[in-house]
Scaffold this active site. Structure first.
Site, mmCIF file in Angstrom:
data_model
loop_
_atom_site.group_PDB
_atom_site.id
_atom_site.type_symbol
_atom_site.label_atom_id
_atom_site.label_comp_id
_atom_site.label_asym_id
_atom_site.label_seq_id
_atom_site.Cartn_x
_atom_site.Cartn_y
_atom_site.Cartn_z
ATOM 1 N N HIS A 203 45.979 25.901 38.519
ATOM 2 C CA HIS A 203 44.607 26.011 39.379
ATOM 3 C C HIS A 203 43.818 26.904 38.440
ATOM 4 O O HIS A 203 44.383 27.840 37.803
ATOM 5 C CB HIS A 203 44.829 26.695 40.718
ATOM 6 C CG HIS A 203 45.650 28.033 40.666
ATOM 7 N ND1 HIS A 203 45.064 29.255 40.476
ATOM 8 C CD2 HIS A 203 46.950 28.410 40.865
ATOM 9 C CE1 HIS A 203 45.944 30.251 40.512
ATOM 10 N NE2 HIS A 203 47.187 29.586 40.694
ATOM 11 N N ASP B 241 49.376 30.448 36.855
ATOM 12 C CA ASP B 241 48.522 29.457 37.176
ATOM 13 C C ASP B 241 49.220 28.126 37.387
ATOM 14 O O ASP B 241 48.615 27.323 38.391
ATOM 15 C CB ASP B 241 47.298 29.626 36.498
ATOM 16 C CG ASP B 241 46.436 30.709 36.719
ATOM 17 O OD1 ASP B 241 46.699 31.599 37.467
ATOM 18 O OD2 ASP B 241 45.559 30.867 35.746
ATOM 19 N N GLU C 98 63.060 51.874 26.316
ATOM 20 C CA GLU C 98 64.680 51.766 26.478
ATOM 21 C C GLU C 98 64.995 50.333 26.690
ATOM 22 O O GLU C 98 64.094 49.430 27.027
ATOM 23 C CB GLU C 98 65.094 52.878 27.689
ATOM 24 C CG GLU C 98 64.615 52.137 29.089
ATOM 25 C CD GLU C 98 64.937 53.326 30.222
ATOM 26 O OE1 GLU C 98 65.355 54.611 29.847
ATOM 27 O OE2 GLU C 98 64.648 52.942 31.356
ATOM 28 N N ASP D 14 70.045 47.002 36.116
ATOM 29 C CA ASP D 14 70.439 46.973 34.525
ATOM 30 C C ASP D 14 71.246 45.832 34.320
ATOM 31 O O ASP D 14 72.232 46.192 33.858
ATOM 32 C CB ASP D 14 70.912 48.329 34.152
ATOM 33 C CG ASP D 14 70.177 49.545 34.446
ATOM 34 O OD1 ASP D 14 69.003 49.448 34.371
ATOM 35 O OD2 ASP D 14 71.046 50.652 34.650
ATOM 36 N N PHE E 292 40.813 28.195 41.700
ATOM 37 C CA PHE E 292 41.269 27.549 42.920
ATOM 38 C C PHE E 292 41.135 25.958 42.735
ATOM 39 O O PHE E 292 41.601 25.266 44.058
ATOM 40 C CB PHE E 292 40.806 28.135 44.180
ATOM 41 C CG PHE E 292 41.146 29.524 44.361
ATOM 42 C CD1 PHE E 292 42.490 29.957 44.673
ATOM 43 C CD2 PHE E 292 40.219 30.634 44.143
ATOM 44 C CE1 PHE E 292 42.893 31.419 44.770
ATOM 45 C CE2 PHE E 292 40.323 31.864 44.205
ATOM 46 C CZ PHE E 292 41.690 32.301 44.608
#
Length: 472
Positions: free
Chosen positions: A354, A370, A214, A38, A357
């Protein structure tokens, strides 16, 4: 602007380019603080960052300060307050936040009672000391809320001239779990008027293990107020959601807030990060980059109640912004050095990324990871660098027949050489730009050509511009 760009092409022979990016690259080494959940950081005008977080013993509030964000990882830690021996504020000291308001420091935190450790309520501490680590703290007491129920994770922020408090609370009339509430404040420890509920967990991703909204945290940009929050149980299902409102709207009207239908930040098995959540936002030392601060674990499986597992740790990474003005959290990146993006010198809205690929140059890459690469010591060594994919760790940019792909390191000498580059000053901007010269084909540079990345000689003005990038 289109006319100016066209004139620039005609007069210079190369597309117009922007100045160095307004938000240059920032890198950190994760994790920043082990066994600190936190996390909350406040960047103060005195040149220090102030850091506090939940400790596994749930028995005290600790604080650090440093002049740099990374410096908080090694800064000495001070206990500024400890739980009471009996009664209220005697158990479950959770999620402290530090804020500087009207010349004084305030810490907001949640605590239980020794007679009922689950009677969690929000409390406030105050000090007028210049340095809160050495100040004497006064207990301002419990924040009085209309509902006397489980409530925690109070945060405060200002929109326009109005200060607000937001927190998580259970309302039996709504159902199990916690919802996000908002109220105006009359002073740093007192709300005014009636609170409103602006979010409740209704999606599947908000209700795994527990029904939870929360840990609200606010960042503002472009006339919008963005509130992130955490959802689901505090194990690997923990994640971040996002609420958005116009800064000029009535924030006390729940209809002013829109919730993203999907989480914006989730566990990632590829990078080994699980249960990212309970975040805050800060800015880089130069004020040019927004920084996401959060906790997670580096393993998925937990024995027993995750609240008893001590290994949530504080982490940083840069927060990016989409072309439409919305925040892009990306993925929780791998431990170690954080990745960066590379924008084009002559097409400043386009980034190396990419796609299946193949390495390309594209604009508006909303699948942020990416387009993120970690700059690491070159696989070929000898002063080189390699560019490792953020979302495919172990995969690197490499040239193959002078086309550039993202491929897995097979440990061969050929791969190591193909995936290694000499980092050079930008061929078209030596001051702020960067170019990457092939290690095994000297004179060939990483450049874009018709939207694809290749390695080619960079002898013309256009080629030099195509081979120059900015780290962001």
């Amino acid at each position: 602007m289109a006319l100016f760009a066209a004139l620039a092409v005609l007069t210079t022979g190369t597309p117009a380019h922007a100045a160095a990016p307004a938000s240059p690259a920032v890198t950190f080494t994760n994790p920043v603080a082990e066994q600190r959940a936190d996390p909350h950081i406040f960047k103060h005008t005195d040149g220090y960052y102030y850091f506090t977080a939940t400790v596994p013993a749930y028995d005290r509030i600790v604080m650090r300060r440093a002049t740099t964000l990374q410096g908080l990882s090694t800064a000495s830690e001070t206990t500024i307050w400890s739980k009471h021996a009996s009664g209220e504020m005697g158990a479950h000291i959770w999620a402290p936040e530090i804020h500087f308001i009207d010349g004084k420091w305030y810490v907001y935190f949640a605590a239980g009672s020794t007679s009922d450790i689950w009677k969690i309520r929000p409390y406030v501490l105050e000090t007028g000391a210049a340095n809160p680590l050495t100040g004497t703290w006064t207990e301002k007491g419990r924040i009085a809320l209309p509902l006397d129920t489980f409530s925690l994770d109070a945060t405060t922020f200002v929109v326009g001239s109005t200060r607000y408090l937001s927190w998580a609370q259970n309302d039996p009339a709504v159902g199990a779990g916690t919802n996000i509430y908002l109220a105006r404040m009359s002073n740093p420890w007192t709300i005014s008027g009636s609170p409103v509920m602006i979010s409740r967990p209704t999606h599947a991703w908000e209700t795994v293990g527990h029904t939870v909204n929360e840990g609200p945290a606010v960042i503002q940009r472009g006339g919008k107020v963005f509130m992130s929050f955490s959802a689901s149980a505090t194990d690997s299902n923990y994640c971040l959601g996002l609420l958005t409102a116009a800064a000029g709207a009535d924030l006390m009207n729940p209809a002013s807030w829109t919730k993203n239908p999907n989480p914006v930040f989730t566990s990632n098995a590829a990078t080994g990060q699980y249960g990212p959540g309970h975040n805050t936002f800060t800015t880089s030392e130069d004020g040019k980059s927004d920084i996401l601060v959060y906790h997670d674990r580096n393993y998925k499986d937990i024995s027993g109640d995750p609240l008893n597992d001590p290994n949530r740790r504080t982490r940083y990474q840069k927060l990016y912004w989409n072309a439409d003005g919305t925040p892009n959290f990306g993925i929780p990146v791998a431990d170690g050095a954080t990745p960066v993006r590379f924008s084009s010198f002559n097409f400043p809205d386009r980034y190396i990324r990419h796609w299946e690929f193949r390495a390309k140059l594209e604009a508006n890459v909303t699948n942020l990871a990416d387009s993120q690469f970690r700059v690491v010591t070159g696989l070929a060594g000898t002063g080189t660098v390699s560019l490792e994919s953020a979302n495919f760790p172990g995969y690197y940019l490499r040239h193959k027949n002078h086309e550039v792909w993202v491929e897995k390191n097979d440990s061969s000498t050929t791969f190591k050489n193909d995936a290694s580059f000499h980092r050079r000053p930008g061929l078209a901007d030596t001051a702020a730009g960067v170019s990457f010269e092939s290690y095994n084909f000297p004179g060939r540079y990483l450049r874009h050509y018709e939207g694809l990345l290749v390695t080619q000689p960079a002898e013309t003005t256009t080629a030099k511009a195509d081979a120059t990038f900015y780290a962001q």
